[in-house]
Design a protein around this motif. Structure first.
Motif, mmCIF file in Angstrom:
data_model
loop_
_atom_site.group_PDB
_atom_site.id
_atom_site.type_symbol
_atom_site.label_atom_id
_atom_site.label_comp_id
_atom_site.label_asym_id
_atom_site.label_seq_id
_atom_site.Cartn_x
_atom_site.Cartn_y
_atom_site.Cartn_z
ATOM 1 N N LEU A 1 43.797 46.724 49.161
ATOM 2 C CA LEU A 1 44.254 46.899 47.783
ATOM 3 C C LEU A 1 43.122 46.646 46.792
ATOM 4 O O LEU A 1 42.973 47.384 45.811
ATOM 5 N N LYS A 2 42.315 45.632 47.040
ATOM 6 C CA LYS A 2 41.170 45.356 46.157
ATOM 7 C C LYS A 2 40.200 46.534 46.136
ATOM 8 O O LYS A 2 39.708 46.916 45.078
ATOM 9 N N ILE B 1 52.964 46.631 47.238
ATOM 10 C CA ILE B 1 52.971 46.885 48.682
ATOM 11 C C ILE B 1 53.779 48.145 48.982
ATOM 12 O O ILE B 1 54.896 48.308 48.505
ATOM 13 N N GLY B 2 53.195 49.029 49.765
ATOM 14 C CA GLY B 2 53.866 50.242 50.186
ATOM 15 C C GLY B 2 53.759 51.398 49.202
ATOM 16 O O GLY B 2 54.274 52.482 49.472
ATOM 17 N N ALA C 1 45.055 39.382 55.163
ATOM 18 C CA ALA C 1 43.814 39.634 54.429
ATOM 19 C C ALA C 1 43.436 41.109 54.450
ATOM 20 O O ALA C 1 42.881 41.628 53.485
ATOM 21 N N VAL C 2 43.750 41.800 55.533
ATOM 22 C CA VAL C 2 43.426 43.216 55.640
ATOM 23 C C VAL C 2 44.132 44.011 54.541
ATOM 24 O O VAL C 2 43.537 44.870 53.893
ATOM 25 N N VAL C 3 45.387 43.689 54.297
ATOM 26 C CA VAL C 3 46.175 44.383 53.268
ATOM 27 C C VAL C 3 45.633 44.054 51.882
ATOM 28 O O VAL C 3 45.437 44.943 51.046
ATOM 29 N N ARG C 4 45.359 42.769 51.633
ATOM 30 C CA ARG C 4 44.831 42.359 50.323
ATOM 31 C C ARG C 4 43.472 42.993 50.039
ATOM 32 O O ARG C 4 43.229 43.484 48.937
ATOM 33 N N ASN C 5 42.593 43.024 51.034
ATOM 34 C CA ASN C 5 41.262 43.611 50.852
ATOM 35 C C ASN C 5 41.336 45.114 50.626
ATOM 36 O O ASN C 5 40.579 45.664 49.811
#
Length: 92
Positions: free
Chosen positions: A41-42, A73-74, A35-39
């Motif tokens: 990016l948002k 990603i990345g 979730a940290v990565v998705r948030n």
């Protein structure tokens, strides 16, 4: 209608009422399970859209959905911004 880029699929429809003038950002579990990565990016995408909105005249006429692809990603922020703005320029 749908526009596709390297990192995004963008769907846009004519807004029927002023309440339909909005932008949705979707970062799915296929992009990352965390979730940290998705948030993050948002937040980055919303910031790009906020700055793009200031210099755009078409903004109030569409309902726009931004959907990310796993290839995001990345990637550096500048690459994400360039790809998103290229697609948004096509909507005009």
């Amino acid at each position: 209608m749908k526009l596709t880029g390297e990192l995004f699929d963008i769907y846009f429809f004519a807004a029927k009422t002023p309440a339909d003038n909005r932008v949705d950002v979707a970062v799915g579990l296929k992009v990352s399970k965390k979730a940290v990565v998705r948030n993050r990016l948002k937040r980055q995408i919303r910031e790009i859209l906020r700055k793009y909105r200031a210099g755009s005249s078409f903004w109030g006429r569409y309902y726009i959905k931004v959907s990310t692809k796993p290839a995001i990603i990345g990637r550096q922020f500048s690459h994400i911004k360039k790809d998103l703005e290229t697609i948004l320029d096509k909507i005009k």
